[in-house]
Design an enzyme around this catalytic site. Sequence first.
Site, short mmCIF file in Angstrom:
data_model
loop_
_atom_site.label_atom_id
_atom_site.label_comp_id
_atom_site.label_asym_id
_atom_site.label_seq_id
_atom_site.Cartn_x
_atom_site.Cartn_y
_atom_site.Cartn_z
N ASN A 16 -3.15 22.47 22.82
CA ASN A 16 -2.32 23.41 23.60
C ASN A 16 -1.78 22.73 24.86
O ASN A 16 -0.61 22.92 25.21
CB ASN A 16 -3.11 24.66 23.98
CG ASN A 16 -3.11 25.69 22.87
OD1 ASN A 16 -2.13 26.39 22.65
ND2 ASN A 16 -4.22 25.77 22.14
N ILE A 90 -14.78 29.61 35.83
CA ILE A 90 -14.03 29.19 37.02
C ILE A 90 -14.78 29.69 38.26
O ILE A 90 -15.01 30.89 38.41
CB ILE A 90 -12.59 29.75 36.98
CG1 ILE A 90 -11.85 29.19 35.76
CG2 ILE A 90 -11.84 29.41 38.26
CD1 ILE A 90 -11.72 27.68 35.73
N ASN A 104 -5.67 32.21 31.18
CA ASN A 104 -6.46 31.65 30.09
C ASN A 104 -5.90 32.14 28.77
O ASN A 104 -5.31 33.22 28.70
CB ASN A 104 -7.91 32.12 30.23
CG ASN A 104 -8.81 31.63 29.09
OD1 ASN A 104 -8.78 30.45 28.74
ND2 ASN A 104 -9.59 32.53 28.51
N HIS A 106 -7.28 33.07 24.94
CA HIS A 106 -8.50 33.29 24.15
C HIS A 106 -8.08 33.46 22.69
O HIS A 106 -7.12 34.19 22.40
CB HIS A 106 -9.23 34.55 24.65
CG HIS A 106 -10.54 34.72 23.97
ND1 HIS A 106 -11.66 33.97 24.30
CD2 HIS A 106 -10.91 35.52 22.94
CE1 HIS A 106 -12.65 34.33 23.50
NE2 HIS A 106 -12.24 35.26 22.68
N ASP A 147 -13.36 36.10 30.15
CA ASP A 147 -12.46 36.84 29.24
C ASP A 147 -12.24 38.30 29.64
O ASP A 147 -11.93 39.14 28.79
CB ASP A 147 -13.00 36.80 27.79
CG ASP A 147 -13.17 35.37 27.30
OD1 ASP A 147 -12.35 34.52 27.68
OD2 ASP A 147 -14.12 35.13 26.53
N GLU A 176 -0.64 30.35 19.19
CA GLU A 176 -0.79 29.76 20.54
C GLU A 176 0.37 28.84 20.87
O GLU A 176 0.94 28.90 21.96
CB GLU A 176 -2.12 28.99 20.61
CG GLU A 176 -3.32 29.92 20.53
CD GLU A 176 -4.66 29.21 20.67
OE1 GLU A 176 -5.60 29.86 21.15
OE2 GLU A 176 -4.77 28.02 20.31
C1 GAR Z 1 -7.76 27.26 21.52
O1 GAR Z 1 -7.72 27.92 20.27
C2 GAR Z 1 -8.11 28.22 22.62
O2 GAR Z 1 -7.63 29.51 22.40
C3 GAR Z 1 -9.61 28.21 22.56
O3 GAR Z 1 -9.96 26.87 22.34
C4 GAR Z 1 -8.94 26.28 21.54
C5 GAR Z 1 -8.57 24.96 22.18
O4 GAR Z 1 -7.76 24.21 21.32
N1 GAR Z 1 -10.18 28.71 23.78
C6 GAR Z 1 -11.36 29.33 23.81
O5 GAR Z 1 -12.05 29.51 22.82
C7 GAR Z 1 -11.78 29.82 25.19
N2 GAR Z 1 -12.83 30.80 25.08
P1 GAR Z 1 -6.99 22.94 21.87
O6 GAR Z 1 -8.00 22.12 22.68
O7 GAR Z 1 -6.54 22.20 20.66
O8 GAR Z 1 -5.85 23.41 22.72
#
Ligand code: GAR
Length: 192
Positions: A16, A90, A104, A106, A147, A176
């Site tokens: 992301n 945080i 954030n 989620h 969250d 995302e």
């Molecule tokens: C993403 O899917 C994000 O939504 C999730 O971690 C992944 C990171 O992917 N976040 C959480 O679970 C936070 N509680 P990435 O490192 O490839 O962007």
Amino acid sequence: MKTKRIAIFASGSGSNAENIARYFAGNSAVKVACFISNKKDAYVFERARKSGIPSYYFSAGQFKNTSDVVDFLKKENIDFIVLAGFLLKIPENILQAFPQAIINIHPALLPEFGGKGMYGDRVHEAVLAAGRKQSGITIHYVNENYDEGEIIFQAACNISPNDTASDVAAKVHTLEYEYFPKIIEKTLNLLF
Ligand code: GAR
């Protein structure tokens, strides 16, 4: 108009973070100033190198017990913080220094399937175990609880009967990549 400077916090792969940096490349109104991670060996550092984004490591202890991160963000004139797969809570000093300026993503439809320990595939496994027919993404402001900050945006995807956690993860990642950069841009325009 002054360029808005974003810091992206990521603990893992950073896909992301890379996608957001790509989206804003060449945009004079928004600059992805840096990636920050609490994991020395996170793949996000490799992505930073490839994308030409400066990247920095701060330990969990520095986040929790020092003003190192806030001092750094201020020195870098950061306006806005994006959490993209960032797994530490945080701390209060960062929340206070960036009111309504931390968001954030989620990988589920909050308020369900959130909270401490709910990240990555654990979330998708919980959604499947609960027999849900849909999952999705939630983009929200960050407050002192995991969250629980005000929800800015949600989008849903369907779950097929044979989907595994990694199938759901792929569908969620697609959402995302499509929405997170646009919602960041929209939120920034509202803010300043
Ligand atoms: C993403 O899917 C994000 O939504 C999730 O971690 C992944 C990171 O992917 N976040 C959480 O679970 C936070 N509680 P990435 O490192 O490839 O962007």
